[in-house]
Design a protein around this motif. Structure first.
Motif, PDB file in Angstrom:
ATOM      1  N   ASN A 162       0.877  -1.172   0.000  1.00  0.00           N
ATOM      2  CA  ASN A 162       0.000   0.000   0.000  1.00  0.00           C
ATOM      3  C   ASN A 162       0.913   1.221   0.000  1.00  0.00           C
ATOM      4  OD1 ASN A 162      -2.189   1.745   0.143  1.00  0.00           O
ATOM      5  ND2 ASN A 162      -2.592   1.399   2.312  1.00  0.00           N
ATOM      6  N   GLN A 163       0.783   2.053  -1.020  1.00  0.00           N
ATOM      7  CA  GLN A 163       1.620   3.244  -1.148  1.00  0.00           C
ATOM      8  C   GLN A 163       0.794   4.471  -0.772  1.00  0.00           C
ATOM      9  OE1 GLN A 163       3.377   5.662  -4.860  1.00  0.00           O
ATOM     10  NE2 GLN A 163       4.135   3.552  -4.807  1.00  0.00           N
ATOM     11  N   VAL A 164       1.271   5.208   0.228  1.00  0.00           N
ATOM     12  CA  VAL A 164       0.524   6.372   0.716  1.00  0.00           C
ATOM     13  C   VAL A 164       1.468   7.548   0.938  1.00  0.00           C
ATOM     14  CG1 VAL A 164      -1.326   5.043   1.818  1.00  0.00           C
ATOM     15  CG2 VAL A 164       0.732   5.579   3.124  1.00  0.00           C
ATOM     16  N   GLU A 165       0.904   8.756   0.983  1.00  0.00           N
ATOM     17  CA  GLU A 165       1.718   9.904   1.397  1.00  0.00           C
ATOM     18  C   GLU A 165       2.158   9.671   2.836  1.00  0.00           C
ATOM     19  OE1 GLU A 165       1.572  14.667   2.427  1.00  0.00           O
ATOM     20  OE2 GLU A 165       0.115  13.901   0.985  1.00  0.00           O
ATOM     21  N   LEU A 166       3.454   9.783   3.076  1.00  0.00           N
ATOM     22  CA  LEU A 166       3.942   9.474   4.417  1.00  0.00           C
ATOM     23  C   LEU A 166       5.285  10.157   4.665  1.00  0.00           C
ATOM     24  CD1 LEU A 166       3.414   5.931   5.898  1.00  0.00           C
ATOM     25  CD2 LEU A 166       4.923   7.624   6.902  1.00  0.00           C
ATOM     26  N   HIS A 167       5.318  10.939   5.738  1.00  0.00           N
ATOM     27  CA  HIS A 167       6.527  11.663   6.155  1.00  0.00           C
ATOM     28  C   HIS A 167       6.306  12.083   7.610  1.00  0.00           C
ATOM     29  CE1 HIS A 167       3.848  15.063   5.324  1.00  0.00           C
ATOM     30  NE2 HIS A 167       3.718  14.601   4.077  1.00  0.00           N
ATOM     31  N   PRO A 168       7.268  12.701   8.279  1.00  0.00           N
ATOM     32  CA  PRO A 168       7.076  13.004   9.700  1.00  0.00           C
ATOM     33  C   PRO A 168       5.837  13.830  10.035  1.00  0.00           C
ATOM     34  CG  PRO A 168       9.401  13.185   9.152  1.00  0.00           C
ATOM     35  CD  PRO A 168       8.666  12.956   7.854  1.00  0.00           C
ATOM     36  N   PHE A 169       5.331  14.622   9.077  1.00  0.00           N
ATOM     37  CA  PHE A 169       4.179  15.475   9.367  1.00  0.00           C
ATOM     38  C   PHE A 169       2.840  14.798   9.056  1.00  0.00           C
ATOM     39  CE2 PHE A 169       7.861  17.923   7.967  1.00  0.00           C
ATOM     40  CZ  PHE A 169       8.159  18.592   9.151  1.00  0.00           C
ATOM     41  N   CYS A 170       2.884  13.694   8.326  1.00  0.00           N
ATOM     42  CA  CYS A 170       1.674  12.925   7.972  1.00  0.00           C
ATOM     43  C   CYS A 170       2.058  11.446   8.030  1.00  0.00           C
ATOM     44  CB  CYS A 170       1.193  13.315   6.575  1.00  0.00           C
ATOM     45  SG  CYS A 170      -0.277  12.415   6.018  1.00  0.00           S
ATOM     46  N   GLN A 171       1.928  10.863   9.212  1.00  0.00           N
ATOM     47  CA  GLN A 171       2.496   9.535   9.450  1.00  0.00           C
ATOM     48  C   GLN A 171       1.514   8.389   9.205  1.00  0.00           C
ATOM     49  OE1 GLN A 171       4.790   9.423  13.155  1.00  0.00           O
ATOM     50  NE2 GLN A 171       5.425  11.540  12.822  1.00  0.00           N
ATOM     51  N   GLN A 172       0.251   8.706   8.935  1.00  0.00           N
ATOM     52  CA  GLN A 172      -0.732   7.679   8.537  1.00  0.00           C
ATOM     53  C   GLN A 172      -0.703   6.470   9.489  1.00  0.00           C
ATOM     54  OE1 GLN A 172      -2.703   8.644   6.117  1.00  0.00           O
ATOM     55  NE2 GLN A 172      -1.626   9.321   4.288  1.00  0.00           N
ATOM     56  N   LYS A 173      -0.658   6.745  10.779  1.00  0.00           N
ATOM     57  CA  LYS A 173      -0.454   5.664  11.754  1.00  0.00           C
ATOM     58  C   LYS A 173      -1.503   4.547  11.690  1.00  0.00           C
ATOM     59  CE  LYS A 173       2.352   8.349  14.945  1.00  0.00           C
ATOM     60  NZ  LYS A 173       2.394   9.078  16.228  1.00  0.00           N
ATOM     61  N   PRO A 174      -2.802   4.849  11.579  1.00  0.00           N
ATOM     62  CA  PRO A 174      -3.777   3.748  11.500  1.00  0.00           C
ATOM     63  C   PRO A 174      -3.541   2.841  10.288  1.00  0.00           C
ATOM     64  CG  PRO A 174      -4.885   5.822  11.978  1.00  0.00           C
ATOM     65  CD  PRO A 174      -3.479   6.158  11.600  1.00  0.00           C
ATOM     66  N   ILE A 175      -3.179   3.449   9.150  1.00  0.00           N
ATOM     67  CA  ILE A 175      -2.925   2.673   7.935  1.00  0.00           C
ATOM     68  C   ILE A 175      -1.666   1.821   8.109  1.00  0.00           C
ATOM     69  CG2 ILE A 175      -2.310   2.821   5.483  1.00  0.00           C
ATOM     70  CD1 ILE A 175      -4.072   5.307   5.306  1.00  0.00           C
ATOM     71  N   VAL A 176      -0.603   2.422   8.641  1.00  0.00           N
ATOM     72  CA  VAL A 176       0.660   1.695   8.816  1.00  0.00           C
ATOM     73  C   VAL A 176       0.472   0.522   9.773  1.00  0.00           C
ATOM     74  CG1 VAL A 176       3.024   1.850   9.685  1.00  0.00           C
ATOM     75  CG2 VAL A 176       2.106   3.679   8.239  1.00  0.00           C
ATOM     76  N   GLU A 177      -0.219   0.762  10.874  1.00  0.00           N
ATOM     77  CA  GLU A 177      -0.425  -0.310  11.864  1.00  0.00           C
ATOM     78  C   GLU A 177      -1.236  -1.453  11.259  1.00  0.00           C
ATOM     79  OE1 GLU A 177      -2.185   1.838  15.065  1.00  0.00           O
ATOM     80  OE2 GLU A 177      -0.304   2.890  15.540  1.00  0.00           O
ATOM     81  N   TYR A 178      -2.287  -1.111  10.507  1.00  0.00           N
ATOM     82  CA  TYR A 178      -3.106  -2.131   9.849  1.00  0.00           C
ATOM     83  C   TYR A 178      -2.264  -2.941   8.861  1.00  0.00           C
ATOM     84  CZ  TYR A 178      -6.416  -4.180   6.552  1.00  0.00           C
ATOM     85  OH  TYR A 178      -7.082  -5.056   5.727  1.00  0.00           O
ATOM     86  N   CYS A 179      -1.492  -2.245   8.036  1.00  0.00           N
ATOM     87  CA  CYS A 179      -0.691  -2.934   7.019  1.00  0.00           C
ATOM     88  C   CYS A 179       0.342  -3.851   7.666  1.00  0.00           C
ATOM     89  CB  CYS A 179      -0.021  -1.916   6.100  1.00  0.00           C
ATOM     90  SG  CYS A 179      -1.173  -1.102   4.955  1.00  0.00           S
ATOM     91  N   LYS A 180       0.992  -3.392   8.712  1.00  0.00           N
ATOM     92  CA  LYS A 180       1.994  -4.233   9.373  1.00  0.00           C
ATOM     93  C   LYS A 180       1.345  -5.478   9.971  1.00  0.00           C
ATOM     94  CE  LYS A 180       5.646  -0.882  10.071  1.00  0.00           C
ATOM     95  NZ  LYS A 180       6.535  -0.157  10.987  1.00  0.00           N
ATOM     96  N   ARG A 181       0.161  -5.327  10.520  1.00  0.00           N
ATOM     97  CA  ARG A 181      -0.546  -6.488  11.086  1.00  0.00           C
ATOM     98  C   ARG A 181      -0.903  -7.501  10.006  1.00  0.00           C
ATOM     99  NH1 ARG A 181      -3.781  -2.808  13.781  1.00  0.00           N
ATOM    100  NH2 ARG A 181      -5.577  -3.380  12.476  1.00  0.00           N
ATOM    101  N   ASN A 182      -1.114  -7.013   8.790  1.00  0.00           N
ATOM    102  CA  ASN A 182      -1.592  -7.875   7.700  1.00  0.00           C
ATOM    103  C   ASN A 182      -0.513  -8.219   6.676  1.00  0.00           C
ATOM    104  OD1 ASN A 182      -4.742  -8.270   7.929  1.00  0.00           O
ATOM    105  ND2 ASN A 182      -4.320  -6.170   8.598  1.00  0.00           N
ATOM    106  N   GLY A 183       0.733  -7.962   7.006  1.00  0.00           N
ATOM    107  CA  GLY A 183       1.826  -8.342   6.112  1.00  0.00           C
ATOM    108  C   GLY A 183       1.886  -7.555   4.820  1.00  0.00           C
ATOM    109  N   ILE A 184       1.405  -6.319   4.860  1.00  0.00           N
ATOM    110  CA  ILE A 184       1.399  -5.452   3.673  1.00  0.00           C
ATOM    111  C   ILE A 184       2.533  -4.431   3.804  1.00  0.00           C
ATOM    112  CG2 ILE A 184       0.072  -3.748   2.358  1.00  0.00           C
ATOM    113  CD1 ILE A 184      -2.482  -5.142   3.483  1.00  0.00           C
ATOM    114  N   ILE A 185       3.413  -4.381   2.811  1.00  0.00           N
ATOM    115  CA  ILE A 185       4.515  -3.421   2.819  1.00  0.00           C
ATOM    116  C   ILE A 185       3.959  -2.010   2.580  1.00  0.00           C
ATOM    117  CG2 ILE A 185       6.645  -2.714   1.663  1.00  0.00           C
ATOM    118  CD1 ILE A 185       6.893  -5.406   3.093  1.00  0.00           C
TER     119      ILE A 185
END
Length: 276
Positions: A162-185
């Protein structure tokens, strides 16, 4: 983290490896000089999309580099006006024709803006294109957990990326946590905040490590296990953006950068993660 290098890769759920740093070529129709500079310097990952109108240029740069095709990881994406089953199959073939390739390493749904029905038709087409050997790995971009769950509920294979806008000011934490739980880079586009890197914390940390703010931002992504895709049309900056493997940000400074998160309000692009 000291063992990380420009040659480092991450294994995706598809079984293929993706390099940890990629070159983005958005808004760079004449991207051949940047691509050649990147490949000459050791990059082996280029990220483009149909809407960037430069698939043919990326293909030409790969050929001109003299590096075997199978050593270079190339991504493209299908834009939402082309979504749908038959139109997606046609788009994949058109992309291959433009690149002059027999296959693509990764193909993404560029955004969820076409609505649930079209999204699922498009995904089904990508699954079939993968089965046909035209794509090695399939994924999504700008998808929220809700959009990815549609795929699971429909009984299809899950996205590898899953490719998303992501940097220190927009960390997309809910998306990142979900992807890590589901084996999605998670791949991070706009990791350089479109050059808006004059934040005092970022400047201070850059000074501490004798690095540029851009290099610090890229390193921050890498240390979070993300795959940053910094974009530049300038060959010198393309090289500079890869000079991030000779230092590591310590835990205290990582925490300072983590504290810069503004949630979705920190986004500097379209960031259509809330699409219906």
């Amino acid at each position: 983290m000291s063992t990380l290098s420009l040659k480092s890769t991450i294994r995706m759920s598809s079984g293929y490896d993706v390099p940890v740093l990629g070159l983005g070529v958005y808004q760079n129709e004449d991207c051949i000089p940047a691509c050649i500079a990147a490949l000459k310097h050791g990059y082996r990952h280029i990220d483009t999309a149909r809407m960037y109108l430069n698939e043919a240029q990326v293909g030409q740069a790969v050929k001109e580099s003299g590096i075997p095709r199978e050593e270079i990881f190339v991504t493209s994406k299908i834009y939402h006006p082309e979504h749908g089953y038959e139109s997606t199959l046609a788009a994949v073939q058109d992309s291959l024709d433009k690149f002059g390739f027999d296959y693509l390493d990764l193909y993404l749904i560029h955004s969820p803006l076409s609505g649930k029905e079209k999204r699922l038709e498009t995904w089904r087409a990508l699954v079939d294109a993968k089965k046909a050997g035209k794509i090695r790995t399939i994924g999504v971009s700008n998808y929220s957990p809700r959009h990815i769950e549609e795929i699971r509920e429909a009984g299809y294979e899950m996205p590898a990326v899953n490719q998303v806008e992501l940097h220190p000011f927009c960390q997309q934490k809910p998306i990142v946590e979900y992807c890590k739980r589901n084996g999605i880079i998670v791949q991070a586009y706009t990791p350089l905040v479109r050059g808006k890197l004059d934040n005092p914390v970022l400047l201070e940390i850059a000074e501490t490590y004798k690095k540029t703010p851009a290099q610090v931002a890229i390193r921050w992504s890498l240390q979070h296990g993300l795959i940053p895709l910094p974009k530049s049309a300038q060959p010198a900056r393309v090289v500079s953006n890869a000079e991030v493997f000779d230092f590591a940000i310590d835990a205290v400074d990582m925490a300072k950068l983590d504290a810069l998160d503004q949630g979705e309000t920190g986004a500097v692009t379209w960031n259509p993660i809330d699409a219906e």
